[in-house]
Design an enzyme around this catalytic site. Structure first.
Site, PDB file in Angstrom:
ATOM      1  N   SER A   1       0.101  -1.494   5.427  1.00 18.71           N
ATOM      2  CA  SER A   1      -0.062  -3.381   6.376  1.00 18.71           C
ATOM      3  C   SER A   1       0.223  -4.269   4.775  1.00 18.71           C
ATOM      4  O   SER A   1       0.470  -5.432   5.408  1.00 18.71           O
ATOM      5  CB  SER A   1      -1.414  -3.758   6.805  1.00 18.71           C
ATOM      6  OG  SER A   1      -1.270  -5.001   7.150  1.00 18.71           O
TER       7      SER A   1
ATOM      8  N   GLY B   1       0.760  -8.918   3.645  1.00 17.51           N
ATOM      9  CA  GLY B   1       0.025  -9.188   2.407  1.00 17.51           C
ATOM     10  C   GLY B   1      -1.805  -9.684   2.431  1.00 17.51           C
ATOM     11  O   GLY B   1      -1.757  -8.762   3.884  1.00 17.51           O
TER      12      GLY B   1
ATOM     13  N   GLN C   1      -7.239 -11.276   4.428  1.00 15.46           N
ATOM     14  CA  GLN C   1      -8.820 -11.535   3.909  1.00 15.46           C
ATOM     15  C   GLN C   1      -8.957 -11.502   2.180  1.00 15.46           C
ATOM     16  O   GLN C   1      -8.675 -10.458   1.801  1.00 15.46           O
ATOM     17  CB  GLN C   1      -9.492 -11.255   4.754  1.00 15.46           C
ATOM     18  CG  GLN C   1     -11.155 -11.949   4.366  1.00 15.46           C
ATOM     19  CD  GLN C   1     -12.229 -10.578   5.019  1.00 15.46           C
ATOM     20  OE1 GLN C   1     -11.526  -9.662   6.617  1.00 15.46           O
ATOM     21  NE2 GLN C   1     -13.787 -11.120   4.882  1.00 15.46           N
TER      22      GLN C   1
ATOM     23  N   GLY D   1     -14.817  -7.532  -0.842  1.00 15.18           N
ATOM     24  CA  GLY D   1     -13.600  -6.824  -0.570  1.00 15.18           C
ATOM     25  C   GLY D   1     -12.935  -5.321  -1.620  1.00 15.18           C
ATOM     26  O   GLY D   1     -11.289  -5.503  -2.057  1.00 15.18           O
ATOM     27  N   GLU D   2     -13.805  -4.948  -2.047  1.00 15.78           N
ATOM     28  CA  GLU D   2     -12.918  -3.589  -2.886  1.00 15.78           C
ATOM     29  C   GLU D   2     -12.118  -2.862  -2.150  1.00 15.78           C
ATOM     30  O   GLU D   2     -11.188  -2.178  -2.583  1.00 15.78           O
ATOM     31  CB  GLU D   2     -14.198  -2.479  -3.236  1.00 15.78           C
ATOM     32  CG  GLU D   2     -13.973  -1.080  -4.447  1.00 15.78           C
ATOM     33  CD  GLU D   2     -15.038  -0.079  -5.313  1.00 15.78           C
ATOM     34  OE1 GLU D   2     -14.742  -0.011  -5.374  1.00 15.78           O
ATOM     35  OE2 GLU D   2     -15.919  -0.921  -5.093  1.00 15.78           O
ATOM     36  N   ARG D   3     -12.229  -2.629  -0.823  1.00 13.69           N
ATOM     37  CA  ARG D   3     -11.178  -1.563  -0.182  1.00 13.69           C
ATOM     38  C   ARG D   3      -9.813  -1.965   0.056  1.00 13.69           C
ATOM     39  O   ARG D   3      -9.288  -1.551   0.143  1.00 13.69           O
ATOM     40  CB  ARG D   3     -11.417  -1.753   1.347  1.00 13.69           C
ATOM     41  CG  ARG D   3     -10.715  -0.726   2.107  1.00 13.69           C
ATOM     42  CD  ARG D   3     -11.523  -0.234   3.245  1.00 13.69           C
ATOM     43  NE  ARG D   3     -10.452   0.696   4.135  1.00 13.69           N
ATOM     44  CZ  ARG D   3     -10.246  -0.054   5.429  1.00 13.69           C
ATOM     45  NH1 ARG D   3     -10.156  -1.618   5.412  1.00 13.69           N
ATOM     46  NH2 ARG D   3      -9.366   0.569   5.984  1.00 13.69           N
TER      47      ARG D   3
ATOM     48  N   GLU E   1     -22.783  -7.874   2.760  1.00 12.40           N
ATOM     49  CA  GLU E   1     -21.715  -8.344   3.067  1.00 12.40           C
ATOM     50  C   GLU E   1     -21.137  -6.857   3.948  1.00 12.40           C
ATOM     51  O   GLU E   1     -21.093  -6.252   4.171  1.00 12.40           O
ATOM     52  CB  GLU E   1     -20.529  -8.650   1.941  1.00 12.40           C
ATOM     53  CG  GLU E   1     -18.888  -8.730   2.482  1.00 12.40           C
ATOM     54  CD  GLU E   1     -18.506  -7.722   2.665  1.00 12.40           C
ATOM     55  OE1 GLU E   1     -17.404  -7.837   2.887  1.00 12.40           O
ATOM     56  OE2 GLU E   1     -18.842  -6.889   1.446  1.00 12.40           O
ATOM     57  N   ASN E   2     -21.400  -5.813   2.707  1.00 10.30           N
ATOM     58  CA  ASN E   2     -21.034  -4.256   2.989  1.00 10.30           C
ATOM     59  C   ASN E   2     -21.816  -3.984   4.408  1.00 10.30           C
ATOM     60  O   ASN E   2     -21.695  -3.237   4.874  1.00 10.30           O
ATOM     61  CB  ASN E   2     -21.995  -3.338   2.036  1.00 10.30           C
ATOM     62  CG  ASN E   2     -21.171  -2.122   1.949  1.00 10.30           C
ATOM     63  OD1 ASN E   2     -20.348  -1.826   1.849  1.00 10.30           O
ATOM     64  ND2 ASN E   2     -22.392  -1.298   1.708  1.00 10.30           N
TER      65      ASN E   2
END
Length: 303
Positions: free
Chosen positions: A70, A75, A78, A95-97, A129-130
């Protein structure tokens, strides 16, 4: 489209500004800090280190590859969030993923929000966040709550405010950490659900927990059947003379829902018994020789 191009160009311009040692920013009061903090900036992936406080440990390779595809096409939609560490050095907050998928996609830079945060603030932001993610397993969420208690010194009431969850919900997750580690692993791997775990946790004896866990896996017990199994154990424990010492399994759902059909067919109150190994018996009562012969003919198909 023009707005998107302008925004991207702005991010790259700020990225160039950050690479100038004379514009190095270490606090919100530094020169040009107002231009950087809160804006989306293109950062080189090699300048971003993984967050050591990251509570998430499992990343599904299949979904990671799907996200990578994707990102190749659309791009990074987020932006990730990072904190400033040193000159042109940043540490991931969330945002590690997305960062991992971007590397798989062959990107050399990603859009990012830059924050100024100390270790404790970074940990809290990463944990909160997690917890908001929808693809976490129950144990992962429970461990995040526990770290907020142990390392950030938050009370359950404060956590409730931070993550927008009821205090009772937080308590239910934290109780899962009292399960035997083998059961916790089974929950993380998807062998049992949080509902199963909540039923088992009502038993303190870890050995008995594992015995019940084995029955759930072996007999594919539902949450409801597990709850009945736990209640049966608790009854046996409080009334030792009224029942056998070992844990007897509850009637599986597939058998229980068919009991009325058997009773109707045999015109008798049919019962089902399941032993501790999960093997079951159909019990068909009879009241006379004639009644026994009638049931025998029904079974043999003579009627």
């Amino acid at each position: 489209m023009a707005k998107a191009v302008k925004k991207q160009a702005l991010g790259r311009g700020l990225s160039a500004l950050l690479k100038d040692p004379e514009n190095d920013i270490s606090s919100a009061s530094d020169k040009n800090a107002d231009k950087v903090l809160g804006n989306i900036i293109e950062l080189e992936i090699e300048s971003i280190e993984i967050n050591p406080f990251q509570p998430r440990t499992n990343f599904n390779e299949e979904t990671l590859n799907e996200l990578s595809i994707s990102i190749k096409e659309l791009g990074v939609i987020q932006p990730i969030t990072v904190r400033k560490m040193d000159f042109n050095k940043y540490q991931l907050i969330s945002g590690e993923r997305r960062l991992r998928a971007s590397k798989l996609a062959g990107l050399t830079s990603v859009p990012a929000y830059i924050r100024i945060a100390n270790d404790q603030e970074s940990l809290e932001m990463a944990l909160v966040e997690n917890i908001q993610r929808h693809d976490l397993d129950p144990i992962e969420i429970a461990l995040s709550y526990q770290r907020l208690i142990d390392e950030i010194n938050l009370t359950q009431e404060q956590m409730s405010e931070r993550v927008g969850k009821k205090r009772s919900t937080i308590t239910n997750y934290l109780r899962l950490l009292k399960l035997d580690p083998i059961i916790q692993t089974g929950m993380r791997d998807g062998f049992v659900s949080m509902g199963h775990g909540r039923a088992i946790i009502n038993i303190e004896d870890k050995k008995v927990q594992l015995e019940i866990y084995e029955k759930i896996i072996t007999n594919a017990l539902s949450v409801r059947a597990t709850e009945l199994l736990v209640k049966n154990y608790q009854y046996n424990k409080s009334n030792p003379a009224a029942a056998p010492k070992s844990i007897s399994a509850p009637v599986p759902d597939f058998a229980e829902k068919n009991i009325p059909k058997f009773s109707e067919y045999f015109s008798a109150k049919v019962d089902v018994k399941v032993d501790k190994k999960g093997k079951g018996k159909l019990i068909i009562p009879f009241h006379s020789d004639e009644d026994f012969e009638r049931i025998k003919k029904l079974i043999s198909g003579e009627l």
